[in-house]
Write an enzyme that holds these catalytic residues in place. Structure first.
Site, PDB file in Angstrom:
ATOM      1  N   LYS A 121       0.831  -1.208   0.000  1.00  0.00           N
ATOM      2  CA  LYS A 121       0.000   0.000   0.000  1.00  0.00           C
ATOM      3  C   LYS A 121       0.865   1.256   0.000  1.00  0.00           C
ATOM      4  O   LYS A 121       0.629   2.197  -0.768  1.00  0.00           O
ATOM      5  CB  LYS A 121      -0.919   0.015   1.207  1.00  0.00           C
ATOM      6  CG  LYS A 121      -1.851   1.223   1.237  1.00  0.00           C
ATOM      7  CD  LYS A 121      -2.041   1.726   2.656  1.00  0.00           C
ATOM      8  CE  LYS A 121      -2.572   3.133   2.656  1.00  0.00           C
ATOM      9  NZ  LYS A 121      -2.599   3.723   3.994  1.00  0.00           N
ATOM     10  N   ASP A 139      -6.869   1.663   1.363  1.00  0.00           N
ATOM     11  CA  ASP A 139      -6.843   1.839   2.814  1.00  0.00           C
ATOM     12  C   ASP A 139      -8.188   1.407   3.380  1.00  0.00           C
ATOM     13  O   ASP A 139      -9.033   0.849   2.666  1.00  0.00           O
ATOM     14  CB  ASP A 139      -6.514   3.293   3.180  1.00  0.00           C
ATOM     15  CG  ASP A 139      -7.650   4.255   2.851  1.00  0.00           C
ATOM     16  OD1 ASP A 139      -8.633   3.846   2.193  1.00  0.00           O
ATOM     17  OD2 ASP A 139      -7.571   5.422   3.268  1.00  0.00           O
TER      18      ASP A 139
END
Length: 217
Positions: A121, A139
């Protein structure tokens, strides 16, 4: 409404709301963005933005961060969650950038994910926001909304990322992931909307009555 139709409607509504979404983490360049994203794990962007001005004044480059050292980094970032591990990662990461990348942030997922404390991420955020490479960082906001909007089964963030990339044009990913984050913070929050309250949820599913129990990543 088919999934592709929902995706197109979502993209249009978010474009109307957030035509030019800003990067929520304050930074000056690729390195400070990388640091800010690393610090944002299990912490709000607002809190990170309160801490990073002091950190970047003291150590805005890999060389200065490495010289500052783990203990002094920790003194600055201690209000943040997981601060000890983050301080350790920042010191090690800076040393690796100097040793292996001539003090520059690498421009590949493989090299970024090899850095201490940098997962997929974080690498995706840096690749998309610093270098303009299409990526879809997922997220908790994006994971939650993808489930509420019926875009992904939500078993994990990897599956959510794969599903979203199939639904939206590649050229929209970098902008869209920010738009979804802003909408999730402002309107379709974890507690403020359960899949039946916000405007988009009601437009997508006008007859939905039961709350959507989203699976946390």
């Amino acid at each position: 409404m088919l999934k592709k139709e929902r995706a197109a409607l979502i993209a249009q509504r978010l474009a109307d709301l957030y035509p030019d979404p800003p990067i929520p983490l304050d930074h000056q360049d690729e390195f400070t963005l990388l640091v800010a994203v690393l610090l944002s794990a299990q912490c709000t962007d607002k809190k990170v933005n309160e801490i990073t001005p002091e950190l970047f004044r003291a150590a805005g480059t890999p060389q200065k961060m490495f010289q500052l050292g783990q203990e002094k980094i920790l003194q600055i970032i201690h209000p943040l969650g997981l601060s000890k591990q983050k301080a350790k990662n920042l010191a090690a990461l800076s040393g690796m950038l100097i040793e292996k990348h001539e003090g520059q942030v690498p421009q590949s997922f493989e090299d970024l994910e090899a850095l201490p404390g940098v997962g997929h991420k974080t690498a995706s955020v840096v690749m998309s926001q610093a270098f303009g490479v299409p990526a879809f960082p997922v997220d908790t906001h994006i994971h939650r909304l993808a489930q509420r909007w019926g875009l992904s089964s939500g078993k994990n963030v990897v599956q959510t990322e794969t599903d979203l990339k199939k639904l939206f044009p590649r050229e929209s990913w970098n902008r869209l992931h920010l738009q979804i984050i802003f909408y999730g913070r402002e309107f379709c929050t974890a507690r403020g909307c359960n899949g039946t309250h916000c405007d988009l949820c009601r437009e997508l599913y006008p007859s939905r009555k039961k709350p959507v129990e989203w699976k946390k990543p």
